[in-house]
Design a protein around this motif. Structure first.
Motif, PDB file in Angstrom:
ATOM      1  N   LEU A   1       1.173  -1.721   0.324  1.00  0.00           N
ATOM      2  CA  LEU A   1      -0.365  -0.072  -0.043  1.00  0.00           C
ATOM      3  C   LEU A   1       0.997   1.445   0.170  1.00  0.00           C
ATOM      4  N   ILE A   2       1.798   0.983   0.790  1.00  0.00           N
ATOM      5  CA  ILE A   2       2.894   2.684   0.621  1.00  0.00           C
ATOM      6  C   ILE A   2       3.272   2.120  -0.475  1.00  0.00           C
ATOM      7  N   SER A   3       3.677   1.413  -1.180  1.00  0.00           N
ATOM      8  CA  SER A   3       4.134   1.807  -2.518  1.00  0.00           C
ATOM      9  C   SER A   3       2.926   2.480  -3.467  1.00  0.00           C
ATOM     10  N   ASN A   4       2.156   1.329  -3.210  1.00  0.00           N
ATOM     11  CA  ASN A   4       0.802   2.155  -4.186  1.00  0.00           C
ATOM     12  C   ASN A   4       0.336   3.791  -4.361  1.00  0.00           C
ATOM     13  N   LYS A   5       1.010   4.203  -3.219  1.00  0.00           N
ATOM     14  CA  LYS A   5       0.976   5.594  -2.785  1.00  0.00           C
ATOM     15  C   LYS A   5       2.030   6.797  -3.739  1.00  0.00           C
ATOM     16  N   GLU A   6       3.989   6.060  -3.371  1.00  0.00           N
ATOM     17  CA  GLU A   6       4.348   6.216  -4.415  1.00  0.00           C
ATOM     18  C   GLU A   6       3.941   6.779  -5.391  1.00  0.00           C
ATOM     19  N   PHE A   7       3.643   4.689  -5.990  1.00  0.00           N
ATOM     20  CA  PHE A   7       3.073   4.854  -7.768  1.00  0.00           C
ATOM     21  C   PHE A   7       1.954   5.812  -7.780  1.00  0.00           C
ATOM     22  N   ASP A   8       0.829   5.816  -7.383  1.00  0.00           N
ATOM     23  CA  ASP A   8       0.453   6.938  -8.060  1.00  0.00           C
ATOM     24  C   ASP A   8       0.922   8.620  -7.625  1.00  0.00           C
ATOM     25  N   ARG A   9       1.546   8.974  -6.255  1.00  0.00           N
ATOM     26  CA  ARG A   9       2.381  10.166  -6.416  1.00  0.00           C
ATOM     27  C   ARG A   9       3.213  10.241  -7.949  1.00  0.00           C
ATOM     28  N   HIS A  10       4.080   9.147  -8.020  1.00  0.00           N
ATOM     29  CA  HIS A  10       4.780   9.539 -10.085  1.00  0.00           C
ATOM     30  C   HIS A  10       3.873   9.492 -10.575  1.00  0.00           C
ATOM     31  N   LEU A  11       3.098   8.591 -10.985  1.00  0.00           N
ATOM     32  CA  LEU A  11       1.929   8.444 -12.003  1.00  0.00           C
ATOM     33  C   LEU A  11       1.070   9.994 -12.031  1.00  0.00           C
ATOM     34  N   GLU A  12       0.699  10.991 -10.828  1.00  0.00           N
ATOM     35  CA  GLU A  12       1.182  12.188 -10.424  1.00  0.00           C
ATOM     36  C   GLU A  12       1.819  13.459 -12.050  1.00  0.00           C
ATOM     37  N   ALA A  13       3.017  13.091 -11.098  1.00  0.00           N
ATOM     38  CA  ALA A  13       4.132  13.276 -11.583  1.00  0.00           C
ATOM     39  C   ALA A  13       4.471  12.703 -13.569  1.00  0.00           C
ATOM     40  N   ILE A  14       4.491  12.055 -13.206  1.00  0.00           N
ATOM     41  CA  ILE A  14       4.425  11.842 -15.252  1.00  0.00           C
ATOM     42  C   ILE A  14       3.170  12.479 -15.966  1.00  0.00           C
ATOM     43  N   LYS A  15       1.793  12.226 -14.816  1.00  0.00           N
ATOM     44  CA  LYS A  15       0.815  13.339 -15.949  1.00  0.00           C
ATOM     45  C   LYS A  15       1.481  14.487 -15.837  1.00  0.00           C
ATOM     46  N   THR A  16       1.791  15.005 -15.218  1.00  0.00           N
ATOM     47  CA  THR A  16       2.562  16.520 -15.731  1.00  0.00           C
ATOM     48  C   THR A  16       2.677  16.928 -16.323  1.00  0.00           C
ATOM     49  N   CYS A  17       4.213  16.197 -16.311  1.00  0.00           N
ATOM     50  CA  CYS A  17       5.155  16.476 -17.310  1.00  0.00           C
ATOM     51  C   CYS A  17       4.525  15.923 -18.636  1.00  0.00           C
ATOM     52  N   LEU A  18       3.690  14.739 -19.004  1.00  0.00           N
ATOM     53  CA  LEU A  18       3.503  14.672 -19.911  1.00  0.00           C
ATOM     54  C   LEU A  18       2.456  16.230 -20.814  1.00  0.00           C
ATOM     55  N   ASP A  19       2.163  16.807 -19.846  1.00  0.00           N
ATOM     56  CA  ASP A  19       0.994  17.755 -20.337  1.00  0.00           C
ATOM     57  C   ASP A  19       1.920  19.039 -21.047  1.00  0.00           C
ATOM     58  N   LYS A  20       3.094  18.666 -20.203  1.00  0.00           N
ATOM     59  CA  LYS A  20       4.205  20.019 -20.799  1.00  0.00           C
ATOM     60  C   LYS A  20       4.734  19.160 -21.875  1.00  0.00           C
ATOM     61  N   LEU A  21       4.875  18.572 -22.558  1.00  0.00           N
ATOM     62  CA  LEU A  21       5.479  17.993 -23.655  1.00  0.00           C
ATOM     63  C   LEU A  21       4.960  18.663 -24.712  1.00  0.00           C
ATOM     64  N   LYS A  22       5.440  19.135 -25.642  1.00  0.00           N
ATOM     65  CA  LYS A  22       4.917  19.257 -27.121  1.00  0.00           C
ATOM     66  C   LYS A  22       4.287  18.689 -27.968  1.00  0.00           C
ATOM     67  N   GLN A  23       3.340  19.159 -28.238  1.00  0.00           N
ATOM     68  CA  GLN A  23       2.193  18.436 -28.974  1.00  0.00           C
ATOM     69  C   GLN A  23       2.783  16.509 -30.332  1.00  0.00           C
ATOM     70  N   SER A  24       3.909  17.444 -30.563  1.00  0.00           N
ATOM     71  CA  SER A  24       4.005  16.262 -31.578  1.00  0.00           C
ATOM     72  C   SER A  24       4.992  14.959 -30.849  1.00  0.00           C
ATOM     73  N   ASP A  25       6.046  16.125 -29.555  1.00  0.00           N
ATOM     74  CA  ASP A  25       6.663  14.783 -28.847  1.00  0.00           C
ATOM     75  C   ASP A  25       5.371  13.716 -27.004  1.00  0.00           C
ATOM     76  N   TYR A  26       4.507  14.781 -27.659  1.00  0.00           N
ATOM     77  CA  TYR A  26       2.934  13.957 -26.723  1.00  0.00           C
ATOM     78  C   TYR A  26       2.688  12.340 -27.891  1.00  0.00           C
ATOM     79  N   LEU A  27       2.329  12.971 -29.067  1.00  0.00           N
ATOM     80  CA  LEU A  27       1.820  12.598 -30.221  1.00  0.00           C
ATOM     81  C   LEU A  27       3.105  11.139 -30.364  1.00  0.00           C
ATOM     82  N   LEU A  28       4.332  11.404 -29.911  1.00  0.00           N
ATOM     83  CA  LEU A  28       5.907   9.991 -30.472  1.00  0.00           C
ATOM     84  C   LEU A  28       5.027   8.901 -29.240  1.00  0.00           C
ATOM     85  N   ILE A  29       5.203  10.378 -28.150  1.00  0.00           N
ATOM     86  CA  ILE A  29       5.046   8.563 -26.860  1.00  0.00           C
ATOM     87  C   ILE A  29       3.324   8.070 -27.185  1.00  0.00           C
ATOM     88  N   LYS A  30       2.306   8.477 -27.558  1.00  0.00           N
ATOM     89  CA  LYS A  30       1.565   7.994 -27.371  1.00  0.00           C
ATOM     90  C   LYS A  30       1.502   6.844 -28.054  1.00  0.00           C
TER      91      LYS A  30
END
Length: 172
Positions: free
Chosen positions: A96-125
């Motif tokens: 459960l502790i690592s699930n909380k860490e997972f949530d924290r990491h996932l939130e950071a990734i989502k925030t960072c994905l939102d900051k990508l240029k559209q072409s970079d985001y498309l590539l990752i997607k």
């Protein structure tokens, strides 16, 4: 497919890896963990009518998985795979502790994905969400496979730096 099927799958699919991760932490034998995962999914579907819409699906699913893990150890005849209930509870607490860490990491990734240029985001997607092959992506963009690999590496590095900055910002 009925609406129940659709809504169940919409909740299960994005949480499937997380659910299996929880199970495999508690049942280290991969084959047994897969079997328990199958049982969990069957039980989730059977009990889906008990799920309260708009509540935390993963918490509900994990409680059912916990039950199935305890059942697995209770029924296990192999001594080397038997864990006491207390040991399973400790492992669960760590999970459960690592699930909380997972949530924290996932939130950071989502925030960072939102900051990508559209072409970079498309590539990752294309590569990771839609599981397109690099060769297919290269053909789509009209460039070489090497160019796609270089761009993927560049975007990975951008995301890694961004996630690290997010963590440092939270710790400050």
């Amino acid at each position: 497919m009925s609406m129940d099927n659709d809504s169940f799958l919409e909740l299960l699919i994005p949480n499937q890896k997380r659910l299996f991760s929880y199970i495999v932490k508690l049942i280290p034998n991969y084959s047994d963990a897969e079997d328990v995962m199958q049982e969990v999914v069957q039980l989730l579907w059977k009990k889906y009518s008990d799920y309260v819409p708009n509540t935390d699906f993963i918490a509900w699913a994990l409680s059912i998985a916990r039950y199935k893990v305890f059942e697995y150890y209770k029924e296990s005849k192999r001594n080397q795979q038997r864990l006491s209930n207390e040991t399973v509870r400790i492992l669960e607490k760590e999970s459960l502790i690592s699930n909380k860490e997972f949530d924290r990491h996932l939130e950071a990734i989502k925030t960072c994905l939102d900051k990508l240029k559209q072409s970079d985001y498309l590539l990752i997607k294309l590569r990771y969400e839609l599981n397109e092959k690099v060769k297919s992506i290269a053909a789509r963009f009209g460039c070489s496979v090497q160019n796609i690999y270089r761009n993927l590496t560049r975007v990975h590095n951008l995301l890694l730096s961004c996630v690290n900055r997010q963590y440092h910002r939270e710790e400050s």
